[in-house]
Scaffold this active site. Structure first.
Site, PDB file in Angstrom:
ATOM      1  N   HIS A   1       3.899   1.528   2.406  1.00  0.00           N
ATOM      2  CA  HIS A   1       5.068   0.730   2.012  1.00  0.00           C
ATOM      3  C   HIS A   1       5.797   1.433   0.870  1.00  0.00           C
ATOM      4  O   HIS A   1       7.027   1.521   0.862  1.00  0.00           O
ATOM      5  CB  HIS A   1       4.650  -0.656   1.524  1.00  0.00           C
ATOM      6  CG  HIS A   1       3.806  -1.440   2.482  1.00  0.00           C
ATOM      7  ND1 HIS A   1       2.693  -2.131   2.096  1.00  0.00           N
ATOM      8  CD2 HIS A   1       3.917  -1.626   3.822  1.00  0.00           C
ATOM      9  CE1 HIS A   1       2.166  -2.740   3.141  1.00  0.00           C
ATOM     10  NE2 HIS A   1       2.888  -2.433   4.207  1.00  0.00           N
TER      11      HIS A   1
ATOM     12  N   HIS B   1       0.836  -1.197   0.000  1.00  0.00           N
ATOM     13  CA  HIS B   1       0.000   0.000   0.000  1.00  0.00           C
ATOM     14  C   HIS B   1       0.874   1.251   0.000  1.00  0.00           C
ATOM     15  O   HIS B   1       2.118   1.173  -0.029  1.00  0.00           O
ATOM     16  CB  HIS B   1      -1.034  -0.011   1.126  1.00  0.00           C
ATOM     17  CG  HIS B   1      -0.461  -0.012   2.512  1.00  0.00           C
ATOM     18  ND1 HIS B   1       0.403   0.958   2.959  1.00  0.00           N
ATOM     19  CD2 HIS B   1      -0.648  -0.863   3.548  1.00  0.00           C
ATOM     20  CE1 HIS B   1       0.731   0.704   4.211  1.00  0.00           C
ATOM     21  NE2 HIS B   1       0.117  -0.403   4.593  1.00  0.00           N
TER      22      HIS B   1
ATOM     23  N   CYS C   1      -0.059  -8.480  21.065  1.00  0.00           N
ATOM     24  CA  CYS C   1      -0.888  -7.946  19.966  1.00  0.00           C
ATOM     25  C   CYS C   1      -0.410  -8.611  18.678  1.00  0.00           C
ATOM     26  O   CYS C   1       0.748  -8.461  18.291  1.00  0.00           O
ATOM     27  CB  CYS C   1      -0.753  -6.425  19.845  1.00  0.00           C
ATOM     28  SG  CYS C   1      -1.478  -5.804  18.296  1.00  0.00           S
TER      29      CYS C   1
ATOM     30  N   CYS D   1       0.716  -6.169  15.797  1.00  0.00           N
ATOM     31  CA  CYS D   1       2.087  -5.651  15.975  1.00  0.00           C
ATOM     32  C   CYS D   1       3.108  -6.765  16.015  1.00  0.00           C
ATOM     33  O   CYS D   1       4.293  -6.512  15.874  1.00  0.00           O
ATOM     34  CB  CYS D   1       2.265  -4.942  17.316  1.00  0.00           C
ATOM     35  SG  CYS D   1       1.340  -3.474  17.567  1.00  0.00           S
TER      36      CYS D   1
ATOM     37  N   LYS E   1      -5.384   7.395   9.715  1.00  0.00           N
ATOM     38  CA  LYS E   1      -4.455   6.307   9.472  1.00  0.00           C
ATOM     39  C   LYS E   1      -5.116   5.301   8.517  1.00  0.00           C
ATOM     40  O   LYS E   1      -6.303   5.050   8.621  1.00  0.00           O
ATOM     41  CB  LYS E   1      -4.175   5.636  10.822  1.00  0.00           C
ATOM     42  CG  LYS E   1      -2.904   4.889  10.833  1.00  0.00           C
ATOM     43  CD  LYS E   1      -2.579   4.424  12.253  1.00  0.00           C
ATOM     44  CE  LYS E   1      -1.708   3.199  12.136  1.00  0.00           C
ATOM     45  NZ  LYS E   1      -1.666   2.396  13.317  1.00  0.00           N
TER      46      LYS E   1
ATOM     47  N   CYS F   1      -4.184  -2.597  22.466  1.00  0.00           N
ATOM     48  CA  CYS F   1      -2.856  -2.252  21.969  1.00  0.00           C
ATOM     49  C   CYS F   1      -2.824  -0.778  21.567  1.00  0.00           C
ATOM     50  O   CYS F   1      -3.717  -0.309  20.867  1.00  0.00           O
ATOM     51  CB  CYS F   1      -2.550  -3.152  20.767  1.00  0.00           C
ATOM     52  SG  CYS F   1      -1.622  -2.349  19.479  1.00  0.00           S
TER      53      CYS F   1
ATOM     54  N   LYS G   1      -7.608  -1.379   7.018  1.00  0.00           N
ATOM     55  CA  LYS G   1      -8.565  -2.188   6.262  1.00  0.00           C
ATOM     56  C   LYS G   1      -9.976  -1.939   6.780  1.00  0.00           C
ATOM     57  O   LYS G   1     -10.930  -1.903   6.019  1.00  0.00           O
ATOM     58  CB  LYS G   1      -8.215  -3.668   6.410  1.00  0.00           C
ATOM     59  CG  LYS G   1      -7.149  -4.104   5.424  1.00  0.00           C
ATOM     60  CD  LYS G   1      -7.104  -5.619   5.332  1.00  0.00           C
ATOM     61  CE  LYS G   1      -5.685  -6.082   5.535  1.00  0.00           C
ATOM     62  NZ  LYS G   1      -5.460  -7.428   5.852  1.00  0.00           N
TER      63      LYS G   1
ATOM     64  N   HIS H   1      -2.632  -0.309  17.429  1.00  0.00           N
ATOM     65  CA  HIS H   1      -3.767  -0.690  16.579  1.00  0.00           C
ATOM     66  C   HIS H   1      -5.125  -0.510  17.250  1.00  0.00           C
ATOM     67  O   HIS H   1      -6.150  -0.684  16.604  1.00  0.00           O
ATOM     68  CB  HIS H   1      -3.627  -2.157  16.152  1.00  0.00           C
ATOM     69  CG  HIS H   1      -2.457  -2.398  15.248  1.00  0.00           C
ATOM     70  ND1 HIS H   1      -1.202  -2.698  15.715  1.00  0.00           N
ATOM     71  CD2 HIS H   1      -2.348  -2.347  13.896  1.00  0.00           C
ATOM     72  CE1 HIS H   1      -0.370  -2.843  14.689  1.00  0.00           C
ATOM     73  NE2 HIS H   1      -1.033  -2.627  13.579  1.00  0.00           N
TER      74      HIS H   1
END
Ligand code: MSP
Length: 501
Positions: A21, A18, A126, A129, A294, A143, A297, A146
């Site tokens: 990256h 994505h 998590c 992570c 952020k 977490c 999905k 996330h």
């Protein structure tokens, strides 16, 4: 020959590549390309992170084995990088035998040093992570990265005695005060170390998808221990001592701010334990948010970089991510922002300069580029642009580097507007103006090549020059006065056709 080496994080294969990256990878690529233009011997490493619970779970829900799953996703990263013109020299997958050999060697070295010991782990994990958390780090039991429920884990593990490394890490950073860029991230790391380090588990007994510990194969290596090791296994650790000695330590690990603790605390401690030198530097990027949020999905706002290429082209997209955000700070991606920057910097500025130079040369100089003059007012501006661009790339500030290069483009456009060569009669005066504009454009194409590898080469060819820009050298070939003229200048199709929002 001076060496320069850089790495990107290795990306988890639980999802397709994505925007985030692509961002980190493009920055690492552009900096590497700059160093190649300096004539250095460059090595850029990227790859994929394929073990661990996260991948195991993704494979389970897809109904395939983890290896099959990884094999289906890893090529998507390789293809995306090819599409984005990433010039990595190596692509490591953590499922390769060369990697397993090095991970085992590293584990054994830390074990033999007495820094890995068996213990009981009780606490929160998590999966997103792939990290353990102590209770105080959780926010409402979730977490902090996330905001997802963590899982209570209780198992016998092997632990890496990170707590023993506080003083050594602090001393190392004291001796290498510029190792982390930007500087404010260094303060964060020091603060974290001073806050007290906890040992971390380096093995999982309940998982089989990983690399078995050499001294106790009933455990597999914790995925982060495994993943971090890629930086040394790819350059020969565990398989080729000579290559490793020649290629380690790396100049920069390019990473996102989310993985700074693993890279700047765990990793140097692991290396110290094994008697290996820490990396020379880390270049820590911020997050690219999407419309202020952020990417996730769940929100459904994950941006596929390949879709953006269809709109602004590969170079347009590369330019945007490099120029829009100050590396180190968070940035905000939006379609409007992308198009706005494309129009202002590429269509209206660089594209316009290339097109108008070709048009005037065609009309006033018989289509043949005139030579540059020695006393052009643009010469000093070009020299400043070269110096500022070089300084900014050297300190991993792509947006500042491009800003410096673009000052020369703007100055050249203003120079044309002030002189209005399109209104002049053919002759010496117009030849001087156009020779200077061509020379400025020649220098710009070299300076902007790391960001815009294809379109700068196209401009280079259109202004009648031969050879590859990538074979040129920043300082020698950007000196004023090397456009000798006498060759055909062609206009061609618009390189950056203006877009409407
Ligand atoms: N596999 C680990 C890294 C191991 S390195 C030894 C990992 N992988 S990841 O695929 O989840 O993300 C890797 C990196 O991608 C992040 O650290 C960051 O550099 C980059 N990004 C992911 N999302 C991002 C944004 N939205 N914005 C900018 N970069 C982000 O973590």
């Amino acid at each position: 020959m001076t060496k320069f080496s850089a790495t990107t994080p290795i990306y988890y294969v639980n999802a397709k590549p994505h925007l985030g990256h692509a961002y980190t990878t493009i920055v690492a690529d552009a900096v590497s390309r700059w160093h190649r233009l300096l004539g250095e011997d460059v090595h850029l490493l990227t790859g994929t992170d394929e073990h661990g619970l996260k991948i195991q779970q993704a494979a389970d829900s897809a109904g395939v084995s983890p290896k099959e799953f990884a094999d289906s996703i890893a090529p998507l990263f390789a293809q995306a990088w090819e599409r984005l013109n990433i010039t990595h020299d190596d692509f490591i997958r953590t499922t390769e035998p060369r990697h397993a050999a090095g991970v085992k060697k590293l584990l054994q070295a830390c074990y033999d040093a007495g820094d890995i010991e068996a213990d009981m782990y009780r606490g929160q994990y998590c999966v997103a992570c792939e990290a353990y958390f102590i209770e105080e780090e959780l926010i409402d039991g979730k977490c902090p990265i996330h905001m997802k429920e963590t899982t209570y884990v209780e198992e016998e593990n092997y632990f890496f005695r990170l707590s023993r490394f506080e003083d050594r890490l602090l001393k190392w950073y004291e001796d290498h005060p510029n190792a982390i860029t930007p500087g404010f991230r260094m303060n964060e790391v020091i603060g974290f170390i001073k806050g007290g380090l906890h040992d971390f588990s380096v093995s999982r007994k309940t998982l089989t998808w990983g690399i078995p510990l050499p001294w106790d194969p009933s455990h597999v290596a914790y995925v982060w221990f495994d993943a971090l090791a890629n930086y040394i296994t790819a350059v020969g650790y565990g398989t080729d001592d000579k290559a490793f000695a020649e290629n380690w330590p790396v100049d920069y690990h390019f990473i996102g701010k989310d993985i700074i603790r693993f890279h700047c605390v765990y990793w140097p401690a692991m290396l110290m334990s094994a008697g290996i030198e820490p990396p020379k530097g880390w270049a820590v990027g911020g997050w690219l948010l999407v419309d202020g949020e952020k990417m996730s999905k769940t929100t459904g706002n994950v941006v596929n970089p390949l879709d953006l290429i269809d709109v602004v082209g590969v170079d347009g997209f590369r330019y945007y991510v490099l120029a829009e955000t100050t590396y180190g700070n968070d940035g905000d991606f939006s379609d409007e922002g992308l198009i706005k920057r494309f129009n202002s910097d590429l269509a209206n500025n660089l594209g316009n300069l290339a097109a108008r130079v070709a048009t005037v040369v065609e009309k006033k100089c018989g289509g043949i580029g005139p030579a540059s003059s020695a006393n052009s007012p643009l010469a000093a501006i070009a020299a400043t642009a070269v110096a500022e661009t070089a300084q900014a790339w050297a300190t991993v500030q792509p947006s500042k580097a491009l800003e410096a290069t673009w000052k020369l483009i703007s100055a050249t456009n203003s120079y044309l507007e002030d002189n209005e060569p399109w209104k002049m009669e053919p002759g010496d005066a117009v030849n001087t103006v156009m020779g200077d504009a061509l020379e400025a454009l020649r220098i710009v194409t070299i300076l902007a090549n790391p960001a815009l590898p294809t379109t700068t080469q196209e401009i280079w060819n259109r202004i009648g020059l031969t050879g590859n820009i990538t074979d040129l050298r920043i300082h020698a070939d950007t000196k004023w006065g090397q456009y000798t003229g006498g060759t055909t200048v062609v206009k061609g199709q618009p390189l950056f056709p203006r877009l409407t929002v």
